[in-house]
Design a protein around this motif. Structure first.
Motif, mmCIF file in Angstrom:
data_model
loop_
_atom_site.group_PDB
_atom_site.id
_atom_site.type_symbol
_atom_site.label_atom_id
_atom_site.label_comp_id
_atom_site.label_asym_id
_atom_site.label_seq_id
_atom_site.Cartn_x
_atom_site.Cartn_y
_atom_site.Cartn_z
ATOM 1 N N UNK A 94 0.929 -1.185 0.010
ATOM 2 C CA UNK A 94 -0.012 0.106 -0.099
ATOM 3 C C UNK A 94 1.017 1.335 -0.161
ATOM 4 N N UNK A 95 0.982 1.807 -1.237
ATOM 5 C CA UNK A 95 1.847 2.970 -1.204
ATOM 6 C C UNK A 95 1.360 4.174 -1.943
ATOM 7 N N UNK A 96 1.601 5.269 -1.554
ATOM 8 C CA UNK A 96 1.564 6.407 -2.873
ATOM 9 C C UNK A 96 2.920 7.159 -2.602
ATOM 10 N N UNK A 97 3.441 7.002 -3.919
ATOM 11 C CA UNK A 97 4.722 7.464 -3.976
ATOM 12 C C UNK A 97 5.121 8.814 -3.443
ATOM 13 N N UNK A 98 5.862 9.208 -2.584
ATOM 14 C CA UNK A 98 6.124 10.356 -2.012
ATOM 15 C C UNK A 98 5.481 10.546 -0.775
ATOM 16 N N UNK A 99 4.340 9.692 -0.586
ATOM 17 C CA UNK A 99 3.643 9.928 0.679
ATOM 18 C C UNK A 99 3.385 8.521 1.348
ATOM 19 N N UNK A 100 4.434 7.721 1.370
ATOM 20 C CA UNK A 100 4.459 6.554 1.897
ATOM 21 C C UNK A 100 3.983 6.545 3.483
ATOM 22 N N UNK A 101 4.627 7.368 4.237
ATOM 23 C CA UNK A 101 4.530 7.662 5.623
ATOM 24 C C UNK A 101 2.905 7.892 6.242
ATOM 25 N N UNK A 102 2.266 8.707 4.946
ATOM 26 C CA UNK A 102 0.877 9.062 5.329
ATOM 27 C C UNK A 102 0.156 7.915 5.170
ATOM 28 N N UNK A 103 0.145 6.827 4.163
ATOM 29 C CA UNK A 103 -0.350 5.670 3.903
ATOM 30 C C UNK A 103 -0.182 4.769 5.227
ATOM 31 N N UNK A 104 0.983 4.594 5.523
ATOM 32 C CA UNK A 104 1.241 3.885 6.720
ATOM 33 C C UNK A 104 0.248 4.319 7.995
ATOM 34 N N UNK A 105 0.022 5.507 8.249
ATOM 35 C CA UNK A 105 -0.748 6.002 9.283
ATOM 36 C C UNK A 105 -2.407 5.369 8.902
ATOM 37 N N UNK A 106 -2.835 5.510 7.768
ATOM 38 C CA UNK A 106 -3.923 5.243 7.329
ATOM 39 C C UNK A 106 -4.251 3.686 7.396
ATOM 40 N N UNK A 107 -3.065 3.062 7.082
ATOM 41 C CA UNK A 107 -3.025 1.351 7.332
ATOM 42 C C UNK A 107 -3.444 1.161 9.183
ATOM 43 N N UNK A 108 -2.856 1.929 9.782
ATOM 44 C CA UNK A 108 -2.742 1.942 11.544
ATOM 45 C C UNK A 108 -4.334 2.264 11.618
ATOM 46 N N UNK A 109 -5.141 2.996 11.042
ATOM 47 C CA UNK A 109 -6.421 3.369 11.328
ATOM 48 C C UNK A 109 -7.189 2.287 10.796
ATOM 49 N N UNK A 110 -7.205 1.723 9.533
ATOM 50 C CA UNK A 110 -7.860 0.729 9.108
ATOM 51 C C UNK A 110 -7.752 -0.558 9.835
ATOM 52 N N UNK A 111 -6.612 -0.757 10.265
ATOM 53 C CA UNK A 111 -6.231 -1.902 11.198
ATOM 54 C C UNK A 111 -7.382 -2.126 12.491
ATOM 55 N N UNK A 112 -7.627 -0.952 12.745
ATOM 56 C CA UNK A 112 -8.750 -1.203 14.077
ATOM 57 C C UNK A 112 -9.837 -2.120 13.649
ATOM 58 N N UNK A 113 -10.431 -2.026 12.495
ATOM 59 C CA UNK A 113 -11.365 -2.769 11.886
ATOM 60 C C UNK A 113 -11.019 -4.284 11.687
ATOM 61 N N UNK A 114 -9.895 -4.235 10.984
ATOM 62 C CA UNK A 114 -9.484 -5.737 10.492
ATOM 63 C C UNK A 114 -9.188 -6.850 11.507
ATOM 64 N N UNK A 115 -8.362 -6.182 12.675
ATOM 65 C CA UNK A 115 -7.987 -7.101 13.868
ATOM 66 C C UNK A 115 -9.240 -7.954 14.363
ATOM 67 N N UNK A 116 -8.890 -9.297 14.383
ATOM 68 C CA UNK A 116 -10.194 -10.101 14.921
ATOM 69 C C UNK A 116 -10.797 -10.679 13.774
ATOM 70 N N UNK A 117 -10.959 -10.204 12.564
ATOM 71 C CA UNK A 117 -11.903 -10.579 11.514
ATOM 72 C C UNK A 117 -11.559 -11.763 10.936
ATOM 73 N N UNK A 118 -12.340 -12.341 10.081
ATOM 74 C CA UNK A 118 -12.151 -13.464 9.353
ATOM 75 C C UNK A 118 -11.534 -13.142 7.845
ATOM 76 N N UNK A 119 -10.315 -13.545 7.934
ATOM 77 C CA UNK A 119 -9.539 -12.873 6.396
ATOM 78 C C UNK A 119 -10.212 -13.251 4.971
ATOM 79 N N UNK A 120 -10.903 -14.386 5.132
ATOM 80 C CA UNK A 120 -11.464 -14.914 3.822
ATOM 81 C C UNK A 120 -12.627 -14.053 3.516
ATOM 82 N N UNK A 121 -13.270 -13.330 4.367
ATOM 83 C CA UNK A 121 -14.309 -12.397 3.946
ATOM 84 C C UNK A 121 -13.933 -11.186 3.039
ATOM 85 N N UNK A 122 -13.103 -11.327 2.040
ATOM 86 C CA UNK A 122 -12.345 -10.210 1.306
ATOM 87 C C UNK A 122 -13.468 -8.998 0.936
ATOM 88 N N UNK A 123 -14.492 -9.502 0.151
ATOM 89 C CA UNK A 123 -15.277 -8.631 -0.416
ATOM 90 C C UNK A 123 -16.052 -7.657 0.809
#
Length: 381
Positions: free
Chosen positions: A32-61
């Motif tokens: 997950x990267x935006x060239x030149x804004x990688x650190x910003x995307x890293x922070x967005x991953x941290x926020x989105x991870x709050x939802x994903x932790x504990x979820x079934x990984x196979x429910x992709x859609x």
């Protein structure tokens, strides 16, 4: 099986990787990267991870829908790229769980090899003939280059002639049986884009990329109608809905990026949308190995595929090239200018986790160049 851990790694030359680990020990990788804004995307991953932790990984859609639409404010390059990298990793996990390449989970491959092209010339294109000859010697059947370096929005005759001369130099080496594409990078105005398309028509480019900026798509039909040259764009469009105006204008080739446009899930949908308009699919991908592996999975499964971008030897990869973070480089060993079908499960690559963790200790702060014209005003890079 639940998602237990999500990590990100800032690795040279300009990439961001993410790693998802499940309670069963299955690991998936994404980019997950935006060239030149990688650190910003890293922070967005941290926020989105709050939802994903504990979820079934196979429910992709299910996860894609919530990650993309669960916030009242949606879209844009940062959030779409964060979703994209997580989506890569979930598909990688699914493939490993089911023992199949992602392309097989998308309905199966429709081709046995995928044509790729090589970059030549750099940001300020030079020594074109020599670089093209080197790619031909390496077995490549197509190259792409920037049409120009820094250029006026309304180019001089000399600037226009230099674009044509570069194309002619490439064509003289490639002959009629190989292809050359040029990228305008949105560096000129709408009127200039029409002039350039007309000027290079006799060189028969495979396509001319991003002749206008995304914010000028309402003029795209004028540009497309000005010549017979196929027009391509899409690296700065991030969803199906973003592509609708371009497809309605008659764009010939769509170029969504699997690390920007919502990942494998949305890339596949964009390709199908393009097919209904008679447009071809040439995924943008000047990034790292995980992004390319994800993009190739979609390309193998897409009927209206044209050609795949890849970053091996690209001018940005000074410190680390495409194979620096994989234990087996063979999936990126092009044969006669093509990627061969790879039967390994998931994304089909083995990430060198030790190398990734070590590189993350150094990290990077890559930023794209900021250009100005001779009078000091801003110039499009």
């Amino acid at each position: 099986m639940k998602i237990e851990r999500i990590e990100t790694f800032l690795v040279p030359p300009r990439w961001l990787f993410c790693r998802i680990e499940t309670s069963d020990g299955v690991v998936g990788w994404g980019e997950p990267v935006v060239e030149g804004r990688a650190e910003v995307v890293r922070t967005a991953i941290e926020v989105l991870s709050e939802y994903l932790i504990g979820q079934d990984p196979l429910q992709i859609e299910r996860h894609w829908q919530i990650l993309s639409k669960g916030g009242f404010y949606r879209g844009g390059p940062v959030l779409s790229s964060a979703v994209a990298g997580l989506d890569h990793a979930l598909w990688d996990i699914a493939g490993k769980v089911y023992g199949a390449p992602v392309a097989s989970l998308l309905g199966g491959r429709v081709r046995d090899r995928v044509r790729v092209y090589a970059w030549v010339g750099g940001d300020e294109p030079a020594e074109i003939a020599d670089q093209v000859a080197a790619q031909v010697d390496a077995g490549m059947t197509a190259v792409k280059m920037n049409a120009s370096g820094r250029i006026q929005p309304s180019p001089s005759l000399a600037e226009l002639n230099s674009i044509v001369a570069r194309m002619a130099a490439a064509r003289s080496v490639l002959g009629d049986e190989r292809d050359v594409a040029i990228d305008l990078h949105g560096r000129v105005g709408v009127a200039a884009a029409r002039r350039i398309l007309h000027a290079v028509e006799d060189q028969h480019p495979l396509f001319v990329e991003e002749p206008v900026l995304p914010e000028h798509l309402h003029h795209l039909g004028e540009v497309i109608g000005s010549s017979t040259v196929p027009v391509a764009l899409g690296e700065r469009l991030y969803s199906r809905s973003d592509f609708v105006p371009a497809l309605d204008a008659g764009v010939a080739v769509v170029q969504p990026d699997v690390s920007h446009a919502g990942g494998i899930s949305e890339l596949r949908r964009i390709a199908v949308l393009a097919e209904t308009h008679g447009a071809l699919f040439a995924p943008h991908c000047p990034l790292g190995p995980i992004s390319l592996a994800a993009s190739l999975q979609v390309s193998f499964a897409t009927p209206n595929f044209l050609i795949q971008e890849q970053s091996r030897g690209i001018h940005y990869n000074v410190e680390s090239d495409l194979t620096a973070y994989v234990t087996d480089p063979s999936p990126f060993a092009w044969v006669d200018g093509h990627a061969e079908w790879n039967p390994l499960p998931g994304l089909g690559i083995m990430v060198d986790e030790a190398a990734v963790r070590e590189a993350d200790k150094k990290g990077h702060g890559w930023r794209n160049p900021v250009w100005t014209h001779e009078d000091g005003s801003f110039a499009e890079w």
